[in-house]
Design a protein around this motif. Structure first.
Motif, PDB file in Angstrom:
ATOM      1  N   GLU A  18       0.829  -1.208   0.000  1.00 48.30           N
ATOM      2  CA  GLU A  18       0.000   0.000   0.000  1.00 48.30           C
ATOM      3  C   GLU A  18       0.865   1.260   0.000  1.00 48.30           C
ATOM      4  OE1 GLU A  18      -2.830  -0.080   3.134  1.00 48.30           O
ATOM      5  OE2 GLU A  18      -3.757  -1.968   2.492  1.00 48.30           O
ATOM      6  N   HIS A  19       1.934   1.253   0.779  1.00 43.91           N
ATOM      7  CA  HIS A  19       2.814   2.425   0.839  1.00 43.91           C
ATOM      8  C   HIS A  19       3.559   2.611  -0.473  1.00 43.91           C
ATOM      9  CE1 HIS A  19       1.861   2.863   5.004  1.00 43.91           C
ATOM     10  NE2 HIS A  19       2.452   1.736   5.366  1.00 43.91           N
ATOM     11  N   LEU A  20       3.922   1.511  -1.137  1.00 44.88           N
ATOM     12  CA  LEU A  20       4.577   1.617  -2.441  1.00 44.88           C
ATOM     13  C   LEU A  20       3.607   2.170  -3.478  1.00 44.88           C
ATOM     14  CD1 LEU A  20       6.582  -1.747  -2.505  1.00 44.88           C
ATOM     15  CD2 LEU A  20       7.495   0.551  -2.126  1.00 44.88           C
ATOM     16  N   ALA A  21       2.352   1.728  -3.410  1.00 47.68           N
ATOM     17  CA  ALA A  21       1.360   2.185  -4.385  1.00 47.68           C
ATOM     18  C   ALA A  21       1.083   3.686  -4.257  1.00 47.68           C
ATOM     19  CB  ALA A  21       0.062   1.394  -4.213  1.00 47.68           C
ATOM     20  N   THR A  22       1.117   4.197  -3.025  1.00 43.69           N
ATOM     21  CA  THR A  22       0.842   5.621  -2.816  1.00 43.69           C
ATOM     22  C   THR A  22       2.083   6.491  -2.968  1.00 43.69           C
ATOM     23  OG1 THR A  22       1.205   5.417  -0.424  1.00 43.69           O
ATOM     24  CG2 THR A  22      -1.049   5.081  -1.244  1.00 43.69           C
ATOM     25  N   GLY A  23       3.259   5.872  -3.089  1.00 45.43           N
ATOM     26  CA  GLY A  23       4.488   6.638  -3.224  1.00 45.43           C
ATOM     27  C   GLY A  23       5.097   7.083  -1.920  1.00 45.43           C
ATOM     28  N   ARG A  24       4.517   6.674  -0.785  1.00 44.85           N
ATOM     29  CA  ARG A  24       5.090   7.049   0.517  1.00 44.85           C
ATOM     30  C   ARG A  24       6.412   6.335   0.757  1.00 44.85           C
ATOM     31  NH1 ARG A  24       1.245   6.387   5.358  1.00 44.85           N
ATOM     32  NH2 ARG A  24       2.713   7.875   6.267  1.00 44.85           N
ATOM     33  N   LEU A  25       6.601   5.183   0.114  1.00 43.55           N
ATOM     34  CA  LEU A  25       7.879   4.467   0.150  1.00 43.55           C
ATOM     35  C   LEU A  25       8.271   4.115  -1.282  1.00 43.55           C
ATOM     36  CD1 LEU A  25       7.346   2.042   3.183  1.00 43.55           C
ATOM     37  CD2 LEU A  25       8.785   4.082   3.139  1.00 43.55           C
ATOM     38  N   ARG A  26       9.579   4.018  -1.509  1.00 45.48           N
ATOM     39  CA  ARG A  26      10.091   3.661  -2.822  1.00 45.48           C
ATOM     40  C   ARG A  26      11.129   2.553  -2.675  1.00 45.48           C
ATOM     41  NH1 ARG A  26      12.593   9.025  -4.758  1.00 45.48           N
ATOM     42  NH2 ARG A  26      13.646   7.536  -6.127  1.00 45.48           N
ATOM     43  N   THR A  27      11.294   1.758  -3.732  1.00 42.34           N
ATOM     44  CA  THR A  27      12.271   0.669  -3.706  1.00 42.34           C
ATOM     45  C   THR A  27      13.591   1.115  -4.337  1.00 42.34           C
ATOM     46  OG1 THR A  27      11.554  -0.208  -5.843  1.00 42.34           O
ATOM     47  CG2 THR A  27      10.431  -1.047  -3.883  1.00 42.34           C
ATOM     48  N   CYS A  28      14.621   0.338  -4.033  1.00 45.58           N
ATOM     49  CA  CYS A  28      15.923   0.527  -4.669  1.00 45.58           C
ATOM     50  C   CYS A  28      16.620  -0.824  -4.755  1.00 45.58           C
ATOM     51  CB  CYS A  28      16.778   1.538  -3.895  1.00 45.58           C
ATOM     52  SG  CYS A  28      17.167   1.029  -2.201  1.00 45.58           S
ATOM     53  N   LEU A  29      17.688  -0.902  -5.508  1.00 45.05           N
ATOM     54  CA  LEU A  29      18.475  -2.132  -5.659  1.00 45.05           C
ATOM     55  C   LEU A  29      17.617  -3.306  -6.140  1.00 45.05           C
ATOM     56  CD1 LEU A  29      20.569  -1.826  -2.365  1.00 45.05           C
ATOM     57  CD2 LEU A  29      21.345  -1.278  -4.677  1.00 45.05           C
ATOM     58  N   GLU A  30      16.592  -3.007  -6.958  1.00 39.49           N
ATOM     59  CA  GLU A  30      15.639  -4.037  -7.381  1.00 39.49           C
ATOM     60  C   GLU A  30      16.297  -5.224  -8.072  1.00 39.49           C
ATOM     61  OE1 GLU A  30      15.417  -0.842  -8.079  1.00 39.49           O
ATOM     62  OE2 GLU A  30      13.421  -0.060  -7.539  1.00 39.49           O
ATOM     63  N   GLU A  31      17.344  -4.960  -8.876  1.00 37.80           N
ATOM     64  CA  GLU A  31      17.954  -6.047  -9.636  1.00 37.80           C
ATOM     65  C   GLU A  31      18.684  -7.056  -8.753  1.00 37.80           C
ATOM     66  OE1 GLU A  31      20.907  -2.542 -10.029  1.00 37.80           O
ATOM     67  OE2 GLU A  31      18.775  -2.881  -9.598  1.00 37.80           O
ATOM     68  N   PHE A  32      18.944  -6.693  -7.494  1.00 30.80           N
ATOM     69  CA  PHE A  32      19.652  -7.597  -6.585  1.00 30.80           C
ATOM     70  C   PHE A  32      18.707  -8.320  -5.613  1.00 30.80           C
ATOM     71  CE2 PHE A  32      22.587  -4.023  -7.479  1.00 30.80           C
ATOM     72  CZ  PHE A  32      23.570  -4.734  -8.154  1.00 30.80           C
ATOM     73  N   CYS A  33      17.434  -7.928  -5.610  1.00 24.52           N
ATOM     74  CA  CYS A  33      16.504  -8.457  -4.604  1.00 24.52           C
ATOM     75  C   CYS A  33      15.905  -9.788  -5.069  1.00 24.52           C
ATOM     76  CB  CYS A  33      15.388  -7.448  -4.329  1.00 24.52           C
ATOM     77  SG  CYS A  33      15.987  -5.950  -3.513  1.00 24.52           S
ATOM     78  N   PRO A  34      16.030 -10.842  -4.270  1.00 25.83           N
ATOM     79  CA  PRO A  34      15.611 -12.182  -4.699  1.00 25.83           C
ATOM     80  C   PRO A  34      14.149 -12.479  -4.374  1.00 25.83           C
ATOM     81  CG  PRO A  34      16.695 -12.343  -2.592  1.00 25.83           C
ATOM     82  CD  PRO A  34      16.693 -10.877  -2.956  1.00 25.83           C
ATOM     83  N   LEU A  35      13.657 -13.563  -4.972  1.00 27.62           N
ATOM     84  CA  LEU A  35      12.388 -14.147  -4.570  1.00 27.62           C
ATOM     85  C   LEU A  35      12.632 -15.140  -3.440  1.00 27.62           C
ATOM     86  CD1 LEU A  35      10.523 -14.941  -7.920  1.00 27.62           C
ATOM     87  CD2 LEU A  35       9.768 -13.362  -6.137  1.00 27.62           C
ATOM     88  N   TRP A  36      11.733 -15.148  -2.466  1.00 21.69           N
ATOM     89  CA  TRP A  36      11.782 -16.115  -1.365  1.00 21.69           C
ATOM     90  C   TRP A  36      10.597 -17.061  -1.491  1.00 21.69           C
ATOM     91  CZ3 TRP A  36      14.709 -15.611   3.522  1.00 21.69           C
ATOM     92  CH2 TRP A  36      15.715 -14.632   3.446  1.00 21.69           C
TER      93      TRP A  36
END
Length: 299
Positions: free
Chosen positions: A251-269
């Motif tokens: 929800e916070h990502l959808a509203t822009g209150r939080l943003r991601t970084c380093l996406e290419e290094f983040c794995p699936l669990w």
């Protein structure tokens, strides 16, 4: 065995589980004073203190914990036998004891259980929320909920949902002040907020993939907490970066209150699973839940 031992042992088990005479009394619908007197009498008959009492909580002594380790499976066998007798009279009945951490209990199991409880109205689901990795056999649970990576080899498991992507996130204000890390090495120059495992008190190491290589990093920052919601609030306040699974903060990502970084290094669990002892025969209630979850996943 004294004829009073079995009911008093059951009272002792509930008080130990609840960590409080008050909560045990509420759970059992009995007077707190009566429970306290019964356990004091049990301790006198045994000749050893079973509970260490403080003004804030109650916990088993070393002798009490040894007794619990043998008592939980024994009482469970008795209840399973009674449940089998009830089931022989027709229908799926009994109490289904489950343990889970907060997120899958709230986001996955509660929605799933609505239909299950409607289909099996004579089953009571006793859902305990804990961040600790619980030995479900020793603690007397029918099943637990964990991520696939944390399952023991001798457990049977039913997937409850898809794999989860890990994300490193921060607030727009934080990134404006400190910049956006582009490489894993950049994290050394950032305020990384740490999660402390409830079960063994170690700090969670952030896990990444670089090509085919798995990398685990011990990060540093101004805050350590053992609750994901606290870390999310700290990130929203611009205090640093956190490492969590994407659904926790969607929800916070959808509203822009939080943003991601380093996406290419983040794995699936591997996602969450309902797990239970593979070597034991399932109760009718657990078998019904497993069948229900499997059929629900296929739809």
């Amino acid at each position: 065995m004294d004829r009073r031992d079995l009911p008093d042992l059951q009272l002792f088990q509930v008080v130990a589980e609840e960590g409080s005479f008050t909560r045990a009394a509420l759970r059992l619908g009995r007077a707190q004073s009566g429970i306290s007197q019964a356990i004091a009498a049990l301790e006198q008959r045994i000749g050893l203190p079973l509970l260490a009492r403080t003004t804030r909580n109650v916990r088993p002594t070393e002798a009490g914990q040894r007794l619990l380790n043998s008592l939980n499976p024994a009482l469970r066998l008795i209840e399973d036998g009674l449940t089998e007798l009830r089931e022989a009279r027709g229908g799926v009945v009994g109490t289904l004891r489950l343990t889970s951490i907060e997120y899958p209990a709230r986001a996955i199991m509660i929605p799933a259980l609505s239909g299950f409880m409607e289909q099996y109205p004579n089953v009571i689901v006793d859902l305990r929320i804990s961040d600790q990795l619980t030995d479900i056999v020793e603690a007397g649970f029918d099943a637990g909920i964990r991520m696939g990576a944390h399952l023991e080899q001798d457990m049977s498991a039913v997937p409850l949902g898809p794999d989860l992507r890990a994300v490193v996130i921060g607030s727009p204000d934080y990134f404006a002040r400190r910049g956006v890390p582009k490489r894993l090495e950049d994290l050394a120059d950032h305020a990384c907020l740490n999660y402390r495992h409830a079960s063994h008190s170690d700090l969670f190491r952030w896990s990444f993939r670089q090509g085919e290589r798995r990398i685990e990093m011990a990060v540093k920052g101004p805050l350590i907490a053992d609750d994901a919601h606290v870390l999310i609030e700290a990130a929203l306040a611009g205090q640093g970066l956190i490492y969590l699974f994407e659904p926790f903060v969607s929800e916070h990502l959808a509203t822009g209150r939080l943003r991601t970084c380093l996406e290419e290094f983040c794995p699936l669990w591997s996602g969450y699973h309902l797990y239970y002892p593979g070597r034991n025969q399932k109760s009718a209630a657990l078998a019904a839940l497993v069948e229900y979850l499997q059929s629900r996943k296929l739809r």
